[in-house]
Design a protein around this motif. Sequence first.
Motif, mmCIF file in Angstrom:
data_model
loop_
_atom_site.group_PDB
_atom_site.id
_atom_site.type_symbol
_atom_site.label_atom_id
_atom_site.label_comp_id
_atom_site.label_asym_id
_atom_site.label_seq_id
_atom_site.Cartn_x
_atom_site.Cartn_y
_atom_site.Cartn_z
ATOM 1 N N ALA A 10 -16.583 14.876 16.807
ATOM 2 C CA ALA A 10 -16.885 13.718 16.242
ATOM 3 C C ALA A 10 -15.582 13.058 15.942
ATOM 4 O O ALA A 10 -14.515 13.414 15.440
ATOM 5 C CB ALA A 10 -17.522 14.068 14.923
ATOM 6 N N ILE A 11 -15.652 11.699 16.569
ATOM 7 C CA ILE A 11 -14.220 10.782 16.594
ATOM 8 C C ILE A 11 -14.534 9.604 15.576
ATOM 9 O O ILE A 11 -15.467 8.824 15.897
ATOM 10 C CB ILE A 11 -14.069 10.480 18.018
ATOM 11 C CG1 ILE A 11 -13.534 11.688 18.655
ATOM 12 C CG2 ILE A 11 -12.919 9.399 17.765
ATOM 13 C CD1 ILE A 11 -13.297 11.106 20.383
ATOM 14 N N GLY A 12 -13.800 9.462 14.692
ATOM 15 C CA GLY A 12 -13.566 8.317 13.854
ATOM 16 C C GLY A 12 -12.452 7.610 14.450
ATOM 17 O O GLY A 12 -11.618 8.281 14.893
ATOM 18 N N ARG A 13 -12.347 6.147 13.954
ATOM 19 C CA ARG A 13 -11.441 5.387 14.950
ATOM 20 C C ARG A 13 -11.206 4.038 14.169
ATOM 21 O O ARG A 13 -11.855 3.658 13.603
ATOM 22 C CB ARG A 13 -11.550 5.090 16.325
ATOM 23 C CG ARG A 13 -12.751 4.222 16.620
ATOM 24 C CD ARG A 13 -14.040 4.669 16.458
ATOM 25 N NE ARG A 13 -15.080 3.660 16.827
ATOM 26 C CZ ARG A 13 -16.258 3.470 16.238
ATOM 27 N NH1 ARG A 13 -16.718 4.236 15.029
ATOM 28 N NH2 ARG A 13 -17.322 2.583 16.623
ATOM 29 N N GLU A 14 -9.877 3.639 14.324
ATOM 30 C CA GLU A 14 -9.536 2.472 13.792
ATOM 31 C C GLU A 14 -9.779 1.514 14.942
ATOM 32 O O GLU A 14 -9.955 1.753 16.064
ATOM 33 C CB GLU A 14 -8.189 2.311 13.152
ATOM 34 C CG GLU A 14 -7.732 3.238 12.085
ATOM 35 C CD GLU A 14 -6.188 3.122 11.677
ATOM 36 O OE1 GLU A 14 -5.411 2.815 12.658
ATOM 37 O OE2 GLU A 14 -5.853 3.551 10.583
ATOM 38 N N TYR A 15 -10.264 0.247 14.507
ATOM 39 C CA TYR A 15 -10.475 -0.955 15.599
ATOM 40 C C TYR A 15 -9.161 -1.214 16.181
ATOM 41 O O TYR A 15 -8.179 -1.495 15.648
ATOM 42 C CB TYR A 15 -11.119 -2.037 14.778
ATOM 43 C CG TYR A 15 -11.517 -3.115 15.636
ATOM 44 C CD1 TYR A 15 -12.558 -2.947 16.427
ATOM 45 C CD2 TYR A 15 -11.074 -4.158 15.820
ATOM 46 C CE1 TYR A 15 -13.106 -3.919 17.063
ATOM 47 C CE2 TYR A 15 -11.307 -5.282 16.742
ATOM 48 C CZ TYR A 15 -12.370 -4.902 17.521
ATOM 49 O OH TYR A 15 -13.071 -6.008 18.226
ATOM 50 N N ALA A 127 -3.307 4.102 15.652
ATOM 51 C CA ALA A 127 -2.675 3.709 16.455
ATOM 52 C C ALA A 127 -1.543 2.710 15.733
ATOM 53 O O ALA A 127 -1.918 2.150 14.445
ATOM 54 C CB ALA A 127 -3.229 2.794 17.596
ATOM 55 N N ASP A 128 -0.455 2.479 16.189
ATOM 56 C CA ASP A 128 0.553 1.690 15.578
ATOM 57 C C ASP A 128 -0.090 0.325 15.623
ATOM 58 O O ASP A 128 -0.880 -0.103 16.393
ATOM 59 C CB ASP A 128 1.935 1.880 16.348
ATOM 60 C CG ASP A 128 2.575 2.886 16.532
ATOM 61 O OD1 ASP A 128 2.362 3.643 15.808
ATOM 62 O OD2 ASP A 128 3.601 3.082 17.531
ATOM 63 N N TYR A 129 0.206 -0.445 14.532
ATOM 64 C CA TYR A 129 -0.442 -1.681 14.186
ATOM 65 C C TYR A 129 -0.312 -2.712 15.318
ATOM 66 O O TYR A 129 -1.211 -3.336 15.775
ATOM 67 C CB TYR A 129 -0.068 -2.183 12.894
ATOM 68 C CG TYR A 129 -0.552 -3.538 12.315
ATOM 69 C CD1 TYR A 129 -1.973 -3.458 12.142
ATOM 70 C CD2 TYR A 129 -0.455 -4.671 12.482
ATOM 71 C CE1 TYR A 129 -2.960 -4.412 11.661
ATOM 72 C CE2 TYR A 129 -0.910 -5.869 12.132
ATOM 73 C CZ TYR A 129 -2.181 -6.008 11.846
ATOM 74 O OH TYR A 129 -2.902 -6.914 11.624
ATOM 75 N N ASP A 130 1.048 -2.868 15.771
ATOM 76 C CA ASP A 130 1.171 -3.790 16.677
ATOM 77 C C ASP A 130 0.392 -3.417 18.142
ATOM 78 O O ASP A 130 0.053 -4.530 18.776
ATOM 79 C CB ASP A 130 2.836 -4.066 16.988
ATOM 80 C CG ASP A 130 3.538 -4.351 15.758
ATOM 81 O OD1 ASP A 130 2.889 -5.022 15.084
ATOM 82 O OD2 ASP A 130 4.566 -4.400 15.945
ATOM 83 N N ALA A 131 0.379 -2.176 18.172
ATOM 84 C CA ALA A 131 -0.386 -1.721 19.590
ATOM 85 C C ALA A 131 -1.961 -2.112 19.636
ATOM 86 O O ALA A 131 -2.480 -2.538 20.372
ATOM 87 C CB ALA A 131 -0.078 -0.222 19.864
ATOM 88 N N LYS A 132 -2.560 -2.083 18.197
ATOM 89 C CA LYS A 132 -3.991 -2.158 18.075
ATOM 90 C C LYS A 132 -3.880 -3.827 18.104
ATOM 91 O O LYS A 132 -5.059 -4.394 18.659
ATOM 92 C CB LYS A 132 -4.365 -1.992 16.519
ATOM 93 C CG LYS A 132 -4.442 -0.625 16.359
ATOM 94 C CD LYS A 132 -5.118 -0.046 15.019
ATOM 95 C CE LYS A 132 -4.347 -0.382 13.968
ATOM 96 N NZ LYS A 132 -4.760 0.207 12.558
ATOM 97 N N VAL A 133 -3.061 -4.758 17.421
ATOM 98 C CA VAL A 133 -3.227 -6.104 17.732
ATOM 99 C C VAL A 133 -3.115 -6.427 19.193
ATOM 100 O O VAL A 133 -3.951 -7.226 19.597
ATOM 101 C CB VAL A 133 -2.126 -6.778 16.967
ATOM 102 C CG1 VAL A 133 -1.962 -8.307 17.282
ATOM 103 C CG2 VAL A 133 -2.324 -6.625 15.669
#
Length: 203
Positions: A10-15, A127-133
């Motif tokens: 079961a995977i939860g994830r940040e956008y 994930a690192d915020y800049d990488a997500k952006v």
Amino acid sequence: MEMKKQIIVAIGREYGSAGHEIGRKLAAKLEIPFYDRNLLDEFADQRDVDADLLAKYDEKPRRFFFNRTVTVRGQKYTNSPIQNIADIQFALLKSKAYDDDCFVVCGRCADEVLKEFPGLITVFITADYDAKVKRVMEKRNMSEKEARRAIEKHDKTRRAYHDYFCKSKWGQAGSYDLCVNSSLLGIDGTVDFLFDLVSKFNQ
């Protein structure tokens, strides 16, 4: 991989963390099904209803002001489409788990809905915020400002949805077996890492 016992990831994830892609690739590498919105597609096909209509209420927090629940002869009924769509997906997940199926599922409160199954492994992808952006900008063709707003909006919605239906808290380390930063190993590296983890459980 030949599954020697039931394992459910079961995977939860940040956008923007690539959690969905990681889950899909992990399922393919394990040669087991991957579930996300396609649970609703499956239900829509069975009941001959519009899947796009159901998807409007997928993984959305319930709004109490517009909905009400009544109890008739001990059975609860609600006029909330969000509640009903959530219940449909939870029931489908449990049905597959009770059938002893192995699968990877993204979101859908699976970390809580399937907690009674001993083969459940719960993972949260960040994930690192800049990488997500950067990922959101590339995937959604957005400006940096738009991407930052999208991340904030989607994570807020996911947190509200999860925390309404679950006792555990979305994104908090204590709510999961494992939290992984996908920026550390990259998408494929994270898939390989999780594959090795599942392999150990499958021994």
